[in-house]
Design an enzyme around this catalytic site. Structure first.
Site, mmCIF file in Angstrom:
data_model
loop_
_atom_site.group_PDB
_atom_site.id
_atom_site.type_symbol
_atom_site.label_atom_id
_atom_site.label_comp_id
_atom_site.label_asym_id
_atom_site.label_seq_id
_atom_site.Cartn_x
_atom_site.Cartn_y
_atom_site.Cartn_z
ATOM 1 N N GLU A 344 0.829 -1.199 0.000
ATOM 2 C CA GLU A 344 0.000 0.000 0.000
ATOM 3 C C GLU A 344 0.864 1.250 0.000
ATOM 4 O O GLU A 344 1.727 1.410 0.877
ATOM 5 C CB GLU A 344 -0.880 0.045 1.264
ATOM 6 C CG GLU A 344 -2.219 -0.600 1.135
ATOM 7 C CD GLU A 344 -3.093 -0.333 2.359
ATOM 8 O OE1 GLU A 344 -4.248 -0.764 2.334
ATOM 9 O OE2 GLU A 344 -2.634 0.302 3.326
ATOM 10 N N CYS A 345 0.662 2.138 -0.944
ATOM 11 C CA CYS A 345 1.233 3.477 -0.962
ATOM 12 C C CYS A 345 2.752 3.445 -0.772
ATOM 13 O O CYS A 345 3.493 3.205 -1.727
ATOM 14 C CB CYS A 345 0.538 4.360 0.072
ATOM 15 S SG CYS A 345 0.736 6.127 -0.236
ATOM 16 N N GLY A 346 3.249 3.646 0.440
ATOM 17 C CA GLY A 346 4.684 3.573 0.660
ATOM 18 C C GLY A 346 5.250 2.222 0.268
ATOM 19 O O GLY A 346 6.376 2.131 -0.245
ATOM 20 N N MET A 349 5.717 2.250 -3.408
ATOM 21 C CA MET A 349 6.910 3.015 -3.759
ATOM 22 C C MET A 349 8.180 2.188 -3.561
ATOM 23 O O MET A 349 9.121 2.261 -4.356
ATOM 24 C CB MET A 349 6.953 4.297 -2.929
ATOM 25 C CG MET A 349 5.809 5.262 -3.224
ATOM 26 S SD MET A 349 5.662 6.579 -1.980
ATOM 27 C CE MET A 349 7.209 7.462 -2.245
ATOM 28 N N SER A 441 -0.681 -0.725 -4.704
ATOM 29 C CA SER A 441 -1.627 0.348 -4.979
ATOM 30 C C SER A 441 -1.376 1.522 -4.045
ATOM 31 O O SER A 441 -0.888 1.357 -2.924
ATOM 32 C CB SER A 441 -3.063 -0.163 -4.796
ATOM 33 O OG SER A 441 -3.995 0.886 -4.813
#
Length: 468
Positions: A344-346, A349, A441
């Site tokens: 998720e998110c981080g 990345m 995501s």
């Protein structure tokens, strides 16, 4: 019954008041359960530091109205005191939906009174009009009292009290201007508690403010919980038969059905955005949660069958993450072996080729996704309704869920096979990276009202064990 700490708008001092109250209660040796309205991760970290209990998010968009009620009832069943920290202004809800998911909405759902925090630094007699408006705007929201924050002087306080006297609204707290009460912030809000070296003295000071700034003779009874009914349970987590591990729809021999499925959870200063309810659900459904650090550990925990890479601030620790090449290679190798991975998110990345930080410096990451995460000034923020485009690690094709985006990075390349279509207002019509064993995501999900999502994840983790 417990109070909801609300503000007339953002930035008036709700978190300061909440932490002062929590710190004072803990200093008195009292058990207190805290809650946070909305999809916030950072404020709950401070709550937890003070109370030594996980803070619970109350968000009717990400979960449901029923789940908000059940969550509150379940987690106040064994404590004497509780309080709820609101979000934004009292009546500010999800965009386009009135006051739905607002602090007022949660107060109505739970039948709790509201303690209104008012920033008095730029007003005197006008406070009466403001408080009168908030008290009378919604007859179903009960205003139990006010906290006067950032009061400048004794004379200023006299003017405020005189203005409020005809309203007969109790003044339950007065906080003077406190330049020493400062929690540093950055591009996504407050700096998380894990990163602050001087947090203990700050909490001690907050406890002193809590002890000296509030009318505890009237306030303490308002924070007390009601005795729960004997059957109080969090239904979505632990009472429905289909949530038991032996009923999960994957093929295992009978003797294996009681074994725990080890899941590696990234947990350190770079990755710490997790809803506690998500972790609880995984554990209830049969996962063994094994925490590890992409910053500090050289390899993944042995024998894990799934990876959970939560959000956080990898951009602030990109250099250190890049330096830990053995950890990056371990994650890459595991995903190439098709270990089920939820990012998720981080976490998304971290799986990119690189992160380009705010100083435009590039840092190598795990290199699973053929794209780069670039930090920028634009904030992508809001609730998103998502629909799965194909069968995947967490969703069946066509499944719909609500999530939340909150980031200042963008990707240099869009996926050829995205995870989702986005039907609510969003920067683009599709989102997320999909592989049969990978869900990556920007959308943060709360699984409280949708246990089928972690169930499907664990199904795939169990199959990974069989294959390997």
């Amino acid at each position: 019954m417990p109070l909801v700490i609300a503000g007339d708008r953002s930035g008036v001092g709700k978190t300061t008041v909440t932490l002062a109250l929590l710190s004072c209660l803990r200093r008195r040796g009292l058990a207190v359960q805290s809650f946070k309205v909305g999809p916030d991760y950072i404020d709950p970290m401070f709550h937890r530091y003070v109370t030594r209990r996980p803070c619970r998010n109350l968000d009717s968009v990400l979960t449901s109205e029923g789940y908000v009620q059940q969550c509150f009832s379940y987690h106040t069943r064994d404590v004497a005191y509780a309080l709820v920290e609101g979000v934004m202004g009292l009546f500010d809800g999800a965009a386009g939906r009135g006051d739905y998911a607002s602090t007022a909405h949660v107060a109505r759902l739970l039948g709790l009174p509201v303690l209104l925090v008012v920033d008095c630094s730029r007003m005197s007699h006008s406070i009466a009009a403001l408080v009168h408006g908030y008290r009378s705007f919604d007859a179903h929201v009960h205003l139990a009292g006010v906290v006067l924050n950032r009061v400048g002087s004794d004379r200023h306080l006299e003017l405020l009290k005189s203005a409020l006297e005809p309203l007969n609204v109790p003044i339950l707290g007065v906080l003077r201007r406190q330049d020493s009460i400062t929690i540093p912030d950055r591009h996504l809000g407050l700096v998380p508690a894990l990163e602050l070296e001087n947090l203990a003295p700050l909490v001690d000071h907050l406890a002193y403010l809590g002890e000296t700034s509030f009318d505890w003779s009237r306030l303490l009874p308002l924070l007390a919980t009601n005795p729960p009914s004997a059957g109080t349970q969090l239904l979505e987590i632990d009472t429905r038969p289909e949530t038991r591990l032996e009923n999960l729809p994957f093929e295992l021999n009978t003797q294996h059905s009681t074994l725990k499925i080890p899941i590696a959870i990234a947990q350190d200063a770079a990755f710490n955005f997790y809803y506690q309810d998500n972790l609880d659900l995984l554990a209830t459904l049969g996962a063994e949660l094994i925490f590890w650090s992409p910053l500090n550990d050289s390899e993944l925990p042995k024998g894990v069958q799934g990876l959970y890479l939560g959000g956080g601030f990898p951009e602030m620790f990109a250099a250190q993450l890049a330096e830990n090449e053995t950890a990056r290679n371990a994650v890459k190798a595991a995903i190439q072996l098709q270990i089920p991975t939820y990012a998720e998110c981080g976490g998304l990345m971290y799986l990119c080729q690189q992160i380009v930080d705010f100083e435009e410096q590039s840092h190598s990451m795990a290199g699973i996704l053929p794209t780069t995460a670039v930090m920028g000034k634009h904030l992508t923020l809001g609730y998103r309704q998502v629909a799965a485009l194909q069968d995947g690690l967490m969703f069946a094709r066509g499944a719909i869920a609500w999530g939340h985006e909150f980031h200042r990075s963008h990707l240099t390349k869009e996926p050829q096979r995205p995870l989702f279509t986005l039907s609510s207002p969003a920067p683009s019509p599709t989102e997320g990276w999909h592989l049969p064993h990978l869900h990556a995501s920007y959308i943060h999900l709360h699984w409280g009202a949708t246990p089928e999502i972690p169930k499907q994840f664990l199904c795939n983790c169990a199959r990974f064990c069989i294959k390997n």
